[in-house]
Scaffold this motif. Sequence first.
Motif, PDB file in Angstrom:
ATOM      1  N   VAL A 219       1.136  -1.338  -0.396  1.00 55.34           N
ATOM      2  CA  VAL A 219      -0.119  -0.058   0.550  1.00 55.34           C
ATOM      3  C   VAL A 219       1.013   1.669  -0.191  1.00 55.34           C
ATOM      4  O   VAL A 219       1.521   1.617   0.682  1.00 55.34           O
ATOM      5  N   ASN A 220       0.147   2.266  -1.107  1.00 58.48           N
ATOM      6  CA  ASN A 220       1.672   3.106  -1.283  1.00 58.48           C
ATOM      7  C   ASN A 220       0.806   4.507  -1.406  1.00 58.48           C
ATOM      8  O   ASN A 220       0.562   5.449  -2.851  1.00 58.48           O
ATOM      9  N   LEU A 221      -0.095   5.042  -0.335  1.00 62.76           N
ATOM     10  CA  LEU A 221      -0.814   6.360  -0.766  1.00 62.76           C
ATOM     11  C   LEU A 221       0.147   7.226  -0.197  1.00 62.76           C
ATOM     12  O   LEU A 221       0.122   7.550   0.999  1.00 62.76           O
TER      13      LEU A 221
ATOM     14  N   TRP B 238       2.776  10.436  -6.449  1.00 67.54           N
ATOM     15  CA  TRP B 238       2.621   9.527  -8.139  1.00 67.54           C
ATOM     16  C   TRP B 238       3.871   9.696  -9.174  1.00 67.54           C
ATOM     17  O   TRP B 238       3.899   8.967 -10.525  1.00 67.54           O
ATOM     18  N   MET B 239       3.663  11.110  -9.395  1.00 69.40           N
ATOM     19  CA  MET B 239       4.842  11.550 -10.043  1.00 69.40           C
ATOM     20  C   MET B 239       3.975  11.208 -11.238  1.00 69.40           C
ATOM     21  O   MET B 239       4.352  10.960 -12.155  1.00 69.40           O
ATOM     22  N   LEU B 240       2.768  11.606 -11.952  1.00 68.81           N
ATOM     23  CA  LEU B 240       1.957  11.657 -12.398  1.00 68.81           C
ATOM     24  C   LEU B 240       2.108  12.822 -13.342  1.00 68.81           C
ATOM     25  O   LEU B 240       1.558  12.671 -14.800  1.00 68.81           O
ATOM     26  N   GLY B 241       2.878  13.999 -13.515  1.00 62.63           N
ATOM     27  CA  GLY B 241       2.573  14.864 -13.954  1.00 62.63           C
ATOM     28  C   GLY B 241       1.331  15.929 -13.427  1.00 62.63           C
ATOM     29  O   GLY B 241       0.449  15.421 -13.290  1.00 62.63           O
ATOM     30  N   ASP B 242       0.604  16.770 -14.903  1.00 63.78           N
ATOM     31  CA  ASP B 242      -0.500  17.496 -14.792  1.00 63.78           C
ATOM     32  C   ASP B 242      -0.948  16.261 -16.130  1.00 63.78           C
ATOM     33  O   ASP B 242      -2.073  16.809 -17.078  1.00 63.78           O
ATOM     34  N   GLY B 243      -1.260  15.557 -17.010  1.00 61.29           N
ATOM     35  CA  GLY B 243      -2.129  15.023 -18.772  1.00 61.29           C
ATOM     36  C   GLY B 243      -2.500  14.119 -17.548  1.00 61.29           C
ATOM     37  O   GLY B 243      -2.834  13.922 -16.563  1.00 61.29           O
TER      38      GLY B 243
END
Lengths: 376, 227
Positions: free
Chosen positions: A118-120, A148-153
Amino acid sequence: MIGTPGFVGARLVQARKARGLSSIALAEMIGLKSAVTISQYEHGKHSPPPEVLDAISQKLNRPRSFFLRPVRKRDQDGRWYRSFSAATKAARERAEVRFDWLRDLTDYLRGFLDFPRVNLPNVGHFDRVEIITTDQIEDAAKTAREFWMLGDGPVADVALLLENNGVIVSRGELGSENLDAFSQWPEDDDRPYVFLGADKGSAVRSRFDGLHELGHILLHRHVDRRVLRKSDTYRQMEQQCHRFALAFLLPPERFSKDLWSPTLNSFLALKPHWKVAIQAMVIRCEQLGILPEDHKLWINIGRRGWRKKEPYDDEFRPEMPRLLRRSIEMLIENGIKTKEQILVDLATTSPDLEPLACLPPGYLEWSDQKILRFRN
Amino acid sequence: MICADVPEQFWRALAARQDAVYQEAKDRAFETDSWTKPEAETVAPIIRRALFENELRKAAEVAGLRSFDMDHVGKNYGYVLIRAGNLVITAHHVGGPKHFVRPCESRKQNASINRWLDTLILDGILDLPSLDDAETINAYVLHGIEIEERAEQIFETPFLQVAVPDAELSRYQKNYAIGELIGAYTMARSGSAPSGVPITLIPDKAKPSINLDKIRRQATKESERSS
């Protein structure tokens, strides 16, 4: 009349509710004169004679062994249901049973396998719903994306994102279009669960639902569960999770830059890319204050007949969870369990287990069973 | 060819303004005391046409394309013609997404330049920019309202398409919805997606792993149960 030793009434309740049947309907199906008898079985006052148990087993499509298996005492509180109030009692009960069976399945699989940890993100400790502000919700969505290093896209796969980070996700039909999804982080478990309803069949809806449930998991985990019974507070929680889901799906700067004009044609052109419903994009624009107050987009959405169904809704394939499917495949492919053993261990049938684990229909039927079915 | 010769901005500007133009035409025709409903119904399409032609000119200007004010043969109406590289673009209102434009002498003359296309198999005009023998093409911006009846209700959906007619004005060689066309621009820009914002891919880590200790414990339990 001799009963069946070891019969567990609570299992009968589960199986009956899973099929959406009333006691009266079940009594009629198995040829009992009165629903009172069913009630007596369920409350443990009597147990059914073997031939009645066989009839129950056949009509409810659960193996006999299922009714002899003790029910594990579980944390029943604090389930967050999306659109719960609009759903019928039968639909809610069916969903609750489905959730219990989902937990039975994951407990079983965790007896052999390890799941992703679990990594929240920690978005703050909120113990009351009223103290959560809109800015905090926007920040929570931003924090989660950064964590989570998702950027903004646009996020390619919401279900996979949840599963990667330790959330158990299942998707299936709940028998009610009014019950979109539900989730819970049980106090007696170290990981959260999300169940996505597939009844509406819309991929963009399902993505939104997944993030709405993530909103509950991150924002409402520490809120006193008794407030779930208060409709006003519950509504507020729902609104907060809607906001969280939209903030996560459509980050303000990137989305507003990408939207060249707040018109339905522009939203339509962006939908395949952002995988967000046009109506959700309109709401997001309202939240971000980039629409004039007197805009007529809702009227035009109605005129175009997009309220219930939007363009592309049939074209995108829903994201399918994969962890549970892979777990079962792993047990079988590595010779740890056979298909038959899994069904026997879980006291279930392939038509019940396959959708729960997002397996293709027929996957768990072994050859003998297939022959029997063919003969039927 | 379309992607190579016409800046994406041109299509986006038209798509962005269509709803507003239609609404304005309706308001100007019907929200006035100067006439009654029958006259309003007569002038509404004329106003809509004028406003749309004007938008076409403005969109061309914004996108850096040349526009020309043309006269139909017979000089009964004027129309706007856009030049974009090898493309000649004109706008036409049609009754539905699959409807063909009403033939007239000017349209026939414009479309006749597409004769060279009739000999090609148009497998993707969007992908033809590098053809050395590419000649001029007449492309249509088709716009209108699709009227559908569903569940005893009437739904009106504005549509916008880009089509290439054959030289005889008998069919469309190609016909793209505006969303599809805009998407093609960014598809052409490798590595980016239709709107230009890169999609965040999620690595697949949703994988269980076998825990041998757990399996041994399960096996022990099972053997204890069976004995």
